[in-house]
Design an enzyme around this catalytic site. Structure first.
Site, short mmCIF file in Angstrom:
data_model
loop_
_atom_site.label_atom_id
_atom_site.label_comp_id
_atom_site.label_asym_id
_atom_site.label_seq_id
_atom_site.Cartn_x
_atom_site.Cartn_y
_atom_site.Cartn_z
N THR A 84 97.79 36.77 70.70
CA THR A 84 96.51 37.32 71.17
C THR A 84 96.31 38.79 70.81
OG1 THR A 84 95.35 37.89 73.23
CG2 THR A 84 97.71 37.73 73.37
N GLY A 124 94.53 21.51 76.16
CA GLY A 124 93.80 22.77 76.28
C GLY A 124 92.70 22.86 75.22
N GLN A 125 92.07 24.02 75.16
CA GLN A 125 90.94 24.21 74.25
C GLN A 125 91.34 24.02 72.77
OE1 GLN A 125 87.49 27.48 73.44
NE2 GLN A 125 89.42 28.29 74.18
N LEU A 126 92.39 24.71 72.34
CA LEU A 126 92.78 24.61 70.92
C LEU A 126 93.40 23.25 70.63
CD1 LEU A 126 92.90 26.07 68.20
CD2 LEU A 126 95.14 26.99 68.87
N ASP A 184 106.74 19.61 78.82
CA ASP A 184 106.70 20.92 79.47
C ASP A 184 107.56 21.87 78.63
OD1 ASP A 184 107.06 23.15 81.02
OD2 ASP A 184 107.68 22.07 82.82
N TYR A 212 99.56 39.38 81.13
CA TYR A 212 99.36 38.29 80.15
C TYR A 212 99.75 38.78 78.75
CZ TYR A 212 96.65 35.50 76.77
OH TYR A 212 96.25 34.76 75.68
N THR A 220 97.11 31.08 80.10
CA THR A 220 96.04 31.86 79.47
C THR A 220 95.12 32.58 80.46
OG1 THR A 220 94.65 29.88 79.37
CG2 THR A 220 95.92 30.41 77.41
N TRP A 239 89.30 36.19 71.68
CA TRP A 239 88.05 35.69 72.26
C TRP A 239 87.76 34.25 71.81
CZ3 TRP A 239 83.79 40.02 72.50
CH2 TRP A 239 84.37 41.22 72.92
N1 LIG Z 1 91.26 31.56 75.19
C1 LIG Z 1 91.22 32.75 74.59
O1 LIG Z 1 90.24 33.50 74.69
C2 LIG Z 1 92.38 33.21 73.73
C3 LIG Z 1 92.29 34.44 73.08
C4 LIG Z 1 93.36 34.85 72.28
C5 LIG Z 1 94.48 34.05 72.16
N2 LIG Z 1 94.55 32.86 72.82
C6 LIG Z 1 95.76 32.04 72.67
O2 LIG Z 1 95.37 30.84 72.04
C7 LIG Z 1 96.21 29.77 72.48
C8 LIG Z 1 95.36 28.60 72.89
O3 LIG Z 1 94.50 29.00 73.94
P1 LIG Z 1 93.50 27.98 74.66
O4 LIG Z 1 92.23 28.70 74.86
O5 LIG Z 1 93.52 26.66 73.96
O6 LIG Z 1 94.23 27.85 76.09
P2 LIG Z 1 94.03 26.76 77.22
O7 LIG Z 1 92.74 26.02 77.05
O8 LIG Z 1 94.30 27.43 78.52
O9 LIG Z 1 95.19 25.72 76.92
C9 LIG Z 1 96.53 25.99 77.19
C10 LIG Z 1 97.23 24.67 77.40
O10 LIG Z 1 98.61 24.94 77.66
C11 LIG Z 1 99.05 23.99 78.59
N3 LIG Z 1 100.28 24.40 79.25
C12 LIG Z 1 100.42 25.29 80.28
N4 LIG Z 1 101.71 25.34 80.65
C13 LIG Z 1 102.39 24.47 79.85
C14 LIG Z 1 103.74 24.08 79.77
N5 LIG Z 1 104.67 24.58 80.57
N6 LIG Z 1 104.08 23.16 78.84
C15 LIG Z 1 103.16 22.62 78.02
N7 LIG Z 1 101.85 22.94 78.07
C16 LIG Z 1 101.48 23.87 78.97
C17 LIG Z 1 97.89 23.86 79.56
O11 LIG Z 1 98.01 22.64 80.26
P3 LIG Z 1 97.54 22.51 81.79
O12 LIG Z 1 96.06 22.73 81.74
O13 LIG Z 1 97.94 21.15 82.17
O14 LIG Z 1 98.28 23.60 82.53
C18 LIG Z 1 96.69 23.87 78.62
O15 LIG Z 1 96.36 22.56 78.23
C19 LIG Z 1 97.09 30.37 73.58
O16 LIG Z 1 98.33 30.69 73.04
C20 LIG Z 1 96.37 31.63 73.99
O17 LIG Z 1 97.27 32.60 74.49
C21 LIG Z 1 93.52 32.43 73.58
#
Ligand SMILES: NC(=O)c1ccc[n+]([C@@H]2O[C@H](COP(=O)([O-])OP(=O)(O)OC[C@H]3O[C@@H](n4cnc5c(N)ncnc54)[C@H](OP(=O)(O)O)[C@@H]3O)[C@@H](O)[C@H]2O)c1
Length: 289
Positions: free
Chosen positions: A104, A10-12, A39, A128, A65, A153
Site C-alpha cells: 500500500t 475480498g475486493q481484489l 487462514d 495499518y 485492510t 485507493w
Molecule cells: N482497499 C484499498 O483501498 C487498498 C489500498 C491499497 C492497498 N490495498 C491492499 O490491496 C490488497 C487487497 O485489498 P482489498 O481491497 O481486496 O481488501 P479486502 O476487500 O478487505 O479483502 C481482504 C481479504 O482478506 C481476507 N482475510 C483477512 N484475514 C485473512 C486471513 N487470516 N487469512 C486469509 N484471508 C484473510 C478477508 O476475508 P474476510 O472478509 O473473511 O476477513 C478479505 O476477503 C490488500 O493487501 C490491501 O492491503 C488496498
C-alpha cells in the site's frame, strides 16, 4: 500454470474470480481460497496448501485492510499483515512458488510533494501502514522470488470500497462533505489484476517492489466529484479538511506513487483514473440493474 489466490472473497480476490469466470485467463488454473478455506495466519495450513500442491504462483489478496480498526485491533492486524505474509513467504520458498503480494501507499508518511519512488523511505504514520510495511520486510527477508506491488485507493464493483460508498450515500443524501487535503490516485482493481496477470504470463524474474496505481492525481473530494458526475447523481458536494472529519487513523496527506519502474520493466501503458472509473461504473451498473 497453477495459481493460488488467498483472501479470495475480498475486493481484489473477487476481481480475479470474475476474470477467471469470464474465461479471460484460460491458460491459467486458479485455486481460490477464502479466509475460511485458508487462514494465512495458520503456518501449518499454509504449509499444507503450498507444499502439497504444485503452485507456480501465489497471489496474496488476504489482508487486514480496515485502516481505522487497525489502530485498536493491533494484534489481529499484525497477525494477518505480518505473520500471514511471513507464513506465505517461508512456504513459497519451500515449494518454489513465486509470491505476488499487494502492499500500500500507506507505507509512506505523505510528507513529500512529488510522487513516491519505490526506494523512498517508508515511514508509516498509522498501524495499518506499519503492519503492511513489516509484511513487505517479512517477505523480502524470507523469499527471493517475490513481487510486492504497492497500490493506492483500490476500488471496484466488488465488495466494499469508496466508489460504492459514494454511490450509496449519493442515493440517500442531498449533501455530502469529503476531504480535499489528502491527495493520491484511485486504482481500479481490474487494472491491477491485469498487471499481475501480465507479470505472470511474462514469466518475469525481475523480482522486487513495484508501485502501481492508475495515472493522474486527485483528492478524495475530486474522486467523489467524478463518481457523481459520471453516474449523473445530483448532490451538493462540499470539500472539507481532514480535521473536520476526524478518524482513529491518520492518513498520509500525499501518497501519489511514481510508476516509472513498473511501466519500464513490463512495458505497461496505464489508464488514467477517470477513464478506469468509467469502466468500473459501467460494470457496477451491469451488476446493479
Ligand atoms: N482497499 C484499498 O483501498 C487498498 C489500498 C491499497 C492497498 N490495498 C491492499 O490491496 C490488497 C487487497 O485489498 P482489498 O481491497 O481486496 O481488501 P479486502 O476487500 O478487505 O479483502 C481482504 C481479504 O482478506 C481476507 N482475510 C483477512 N484475514 C485473512 C486471513 N487470516 N487469512 C486469509 N484471508 C484473510 C478477508 O476475508 P474476510 O472478509 O473473511 O476477513 C478479505 O476477503 C490488500 O493487501 C490491501 O492491503 C488496498
Amino acid at each position: 500454470m497453477k495459481i493460488l489466490v488467498t483472501g479470495a472473497s475480498g475486493q481484489l480476490g473477487s476481481t480475479f474470480k470474475s476474470i477467471a469466470s469470464q474465461g479471460q485467463a484460460e491458460d491459467l488454473e486458479f485455486v481460490f481460497k477464502s479466509s475460511s478455506e485458508l487462514d494465512i495466519t495458520d503456518f501449518d495450513a499454509v504449509h499444507e496448501e503450498l507444499v502439497s500442491s504444485n503452485y507456480a504462483y501465489c497471489i496474496n489478496c488476504a489482508a487486514f485492510t480496515n485502516v481505522d480498526k487497525a489502530e485498536s485491533e493491533n494484534d489481529l492486524a499484525y497477525r494477518i499483515n505480518v505473520t500471514g505474509a511471513r507464513n506465505l513467504a517461508m512456504n513459497c520458498n519451500e515449494s518454489s512458488t513465486v509470491l505476488i503480494h499487494i502492499s500500500t501507499d500507506f507505507v509512506f508518511d505523505g510528507f513529500l510533494n512529488t510522487p513516491y519512488l519505490e526506494e523512498d523511505i517508508a515511514r508509516p504514520i498509522g498501524f495499518y501502514g506499519d503492519t503492511k510495511y513489516k509484511g513487505e520486510r517479512a517477505i523480502i527477508n524470507n523469499l527471493e522470488e517475490h513481487f510486492i506491488i504497492r497500490t493506492s485507493w483500490l476500488y471496484s464493483e466488488h465488495e466494499h470500497n469508496f466508489m460504492k460508498t459514494m454511490l450509496k450515500l449519493g442515493a440517500e443524501r442531498d449533501e455530502l462533505s469529503v476531504v480535499y487535503d489528502q491527495v493520491g490516485t484511485p486504482t481500479y482493481a481490474l487494472d491491477l489484476a491485469h498487471v499481475v496477470l501480465h507479470i505472470i504470463k511474462a514469466h518475469s524474474i525481475d523480482y522486487g517492489v513495484y508501485n502501481y496505481s492508475n495515472e493522474g492525481v486527485g483528492s478524495w473530494y475530486d474522486f467523489a466529484k467524478e463518481i457523481f458526475q459520471q453516474y449523473k447523481i445530483d448532490i451538493n458536494l462540499k470539500p472539507i479538511r481532514s480535521e473536520e472529519y476526524p478518524t482513529p487513523a491518520e492518513r498520509p496527506k500525499f501518497s501519489v506513487l511514481d510508476k516509472s519502474k513498473i511501466k519500464n520493466t513490463f512495458g505497461l501503458q496505464i489508464p488514467h483514473w477517470k477513464d478506469s472509473l468509467a469502466v468500473a461504473l459501467k460494470a457496477y451498473s451491469r451488476i446493479n440493474i
